[in-house]
Design a protein around this motif. Sequence first.
Motif, PDB file in Angstrom:
ATOM      1  N   LEU A 514      -0.999   3.841  -2.291  1.00  0.00           N
ATOM      2  CA  LEU A 514       0.160   3.282  -1.860  1.00  0.00           C
ATOM      3  C   LEU A 514       1.524   4.234  -2.402  1.00  0.00           C
ATOM      4  O   LEU A 514       2.351   4.657  -1.990  1.00  0.00           O
ATOM      5  CB  LEU A 514       0.618   1.924  -1.991  1.00  0.00           C
ATOM      6  N   ASN A 515       1.499   4.110  -4.034  1.00  0.00           N
ATOM      7  CA  ASN A 515       2.667   4.604  -4.562  1.00  0.00           C
ATOM      8  C   ASN A 515       2.717   6.014  -4.620  1.00  0.00           C
ATOM      9  O   ASN A 515       3.654   6.759  -5.265  1.00  0.00           O
ATOM     10  CB  ASN A 515       2.840   3.995  -6.014  1.00  0.00           C
ATOM     11  N   GLN A 521       8.412   5.960   0.267  1.00  0.00           N
ATOM     12  CA  GLN A 521       7.897   4.773  -0.757  1.00  0.00           C
ATOM     13  C   GLN A 521       7.822   3.643   0.151  1.00  0.00           C
ATOM     14  O   GLN A 521       8.841   3.154   0.352  1.00  0.00           O
ATOM     15  CB  GLN A 521       8.587   4.726  -2.120  1.00  0.00           C
ATOM     16  N   PRO A 522       6.236   3.213   0.367  1.00  0.00           N
ATOM     17  CA  PRO A 522       6.338   2.083   1.325  1.00  0.00           C
ATOM     18  C   PRO A 522       6.793   0.802   0.315  1.00  0.00           C
ATOM     19  O   PRO A 522       7.010   0.679  -0.940  1.00  0.00           O
ATOM     20  CB  PRO A 522       4.762   1.873   1.247  1.00  0.00           C
ATOM     21  N   GLU A 523       7.634  -0.263   1.012  1.00  0.00           N
ATOM     22  CA  GLU A 523       8.289  -1.265   0.520  1.00  0.00           C
ATOM     23  C   GLU A 523       7.279  -2.340   0.627  1.00  0.00           C
ATOM     24  O   GLU A 523       7.092  -2.670   1.998  1.00  0.00           O
ATOM     25  CB  GLU A 523       9.582  -1.451   0.976  1.00  0.00           C
ATOM     26  N   ALA A 524       7.351  -3.305  -0.146  1.00  0.00           N
ATOM     27  CA  ALA A 524       6.514  -4.609   0.056  1.00  0.00           C
ATOM     28  C   ALA A 524       7.336  -5.651   0.852  1.00  0.00           C
ATOM     29  O   ALA A 524       8.418  -5.704   0.486  1.00  0.00           O
ATOM     30  CB  ALA A 524       6.291  -5.175  -1.409  1.00  0.00           C
ATOM     31  N   ARG A 548      -1.406  -8.654   2.482  1.00  0.00           N
ATOM     32  CA  ARG A 548      -0.320  -7.954   2.004  1.00  0.00           C
ATOM     33  C   ARG A 548       0.409  -7.112   3.154  1.00  0.00           C
ATOM     34  O   ARG A 548      -0.289  -6.375   3.741  1.00  0.00           O
ATOM     35  CB  ARG A 548      -0.558  -6.874   0.600  1.00  0.00           C
ATOM     36  N   TYR A 550       3.284  -4.193   4.252  1.00  0.00           N
ATOM     37  CA  TYR A 550       4.067  -2.975   3.542  1.00  0.00           C
ATOM     38  C   TYR A 550       5.024  -2.199   4.756  1.00  0.00           C
ATOM     39  O   TYR A 550       4.489  -2.247   5.819  1.00  0.00           O
ATOM     40  CB  TYR A 550       3.267  -1.960   2.485  1.00  0.00           C
ATOM     41  N   VAL A 560       4.894  -1.171   9.870  1.00  0.00           N
ATOM     42  CA  VAL A 560       4.423  -2.345   9.067  1.00  0.00           C
ATOM     43  C   VAL A 560       3.148  -2.153   9.013  1.00  0.00           C
ATOM     44  O   VAL A 560       2.333  -2.233  10.047  1.00  0.00           O
ATOM     45  CB  VAL A 560       4.911  -3.568   9.430  1.00  0.00           C
TER      46      VAL A 560
END
Length: 584
Positions: A514-515, A521-524, A548, A550, A560
Amino acid sequence: MNSIPVGRRWALYPTPGCCLLITENRFVMRLVWLSINASYSHSSLALPLLHQASRTQSNWVWHKLESSLGDSPEELAVQLAELEADLVCCSLYLFNCEFVFSVLQRFKVLQPDCMVIAGGPECLGSGAVSVLEKCWAIDLAASGEGEALMPEILQALSKGILPHGLSGTAWREPHSGQIIAKELTPPLQYDNWPKDNPPCQSKFFALDKPFVQMETTRGCPHGCIYCSSNRTEMRYKSLEQVAGELELLSKKGVTEIRLLDRTFNLPEKRAKLLLQMFRLKFPELKFHIEIHPQYLGEELRQELLLANPGQLHLETGIQSLQDEVLQALGREASADKSLQGLAFLCQCSAFDTHADLLAGLPGQGYENILDDLKRLIAIGPAELQMEILKVLPGTPLQKQATALGIRYNPAPPYEVLQTRLLSPRMLRQAGKLSRLVDLFYNQQKLQAPFRLACAEHAGFINDFMHFLSNDGFSAHWAGSLSKRFIYLAKFCHNASDHLKDCIALHWLKAGLTLNETPYYQPEALSEIPPDCLLLEGDWSVLGLKSTRLYLLHGAQQSHVLAFNRAVAMQQPCAIWQYQANRTP
């Protein structure tokens, strides 16, 4: 035919160490079939076909020594010698002949009196003589369908007679070593096919492989000069014979069948009836079929549209999308019609269609290769394979190569090294192109962004290959999936927002870190925002423990993604398109 001199192996009466057995006043002799496959999953029909054709030769006991290219030729030679055969037979292909030669030459030192006979594609036409010249351990080579010769060979050997002088063979004289051939062309045909019993009735028919092979036709009406079946007489099994053979295979537990028919959809009416039979009577079986996309009439198209999901896998031999190149090949094809047929097949959702191209063809330039690749990628077959043309033994191309200005490797795999329009360096580049397509286009997780890059950037394929080459890319390069994504993202850093959004989304769909997502940058998220349109998966994953969420906020589109290891270890288990043009 010559009488066989009395010796250890070929005595008319048993001698010490001879493996002849006396049963009811008859001599029982031992045939060992050396079967060398490319891998465990492959198995040739040659042995069961020959075994069935020779079933009247009751004084022969057959054995099989099977192996693959990864095994030791030294060990196989010893195992072969320990079987104390009266006759060793094998089928030679471009992928196994060098390995088989190394086994047989060791074996012949250990058992010099045992006769060795070879057949297969390497022995077609003048190839039969070439095989004897290349391998001193082989005594006789057969050109064509071996079922036409095998019973006669076994009968002669049973009587103590060398099977020399048979039409369709080349042989080595035992005393002088001279190689003599008789009527090698056209290759022999077995008149009793398809009336003979199906090969699956032989005890040597391999049922332990992922798939089995089957013929419903032999021969090909097309004139492709690179093919060993060039303009050979068409012979057909009746629909009743095909149905009977499929029933036998199904009862034996077979689930996947690869049809060896050169062009399954000719004639079209017969192809339609076979497809209908597969769909209605044998829905439990899967079929891998070679099909010519130019010959898709309306009735055949309608039947293909009715296919059971996942039952068919189609392979289309496009070879080239340049009419002048097709004409030079002797292919009676129209590039536009073939492309139209391929487009139809790729739109059928019930099955995957693969497309094949060749590089190194007469009249083909490097720009033609790039153009063919680009046009096929735009159509979107499930997989795309491009190989360097091979000049195979016994083909018209082998005879015409010099006149056509084609230089090729005289040893397997006989690949073209240079043509009038393609330099050796260009063909090396074509080999790298083939690897590029295999690693990036044929990887389903990369296919969508790769296709989009091709559509947006006219020279993408060649430019991307040069970009990779500057970092060590070659025809043997094998980077990880994440490394391939990273290279594509770096090359496309100045591309459109649409393409960058696509690369980032497919990075996450592939289950990569993910990072390290390219560009964004994906956001939680703690909950799914409103205005989301479900694209993949199910809303129910939102109610599962440990799900979860993101947000991938792209420049043009946002998504999403839901992750839950209980549903999918790394990849998202649901994806929504986020339609609001803001970050929640």
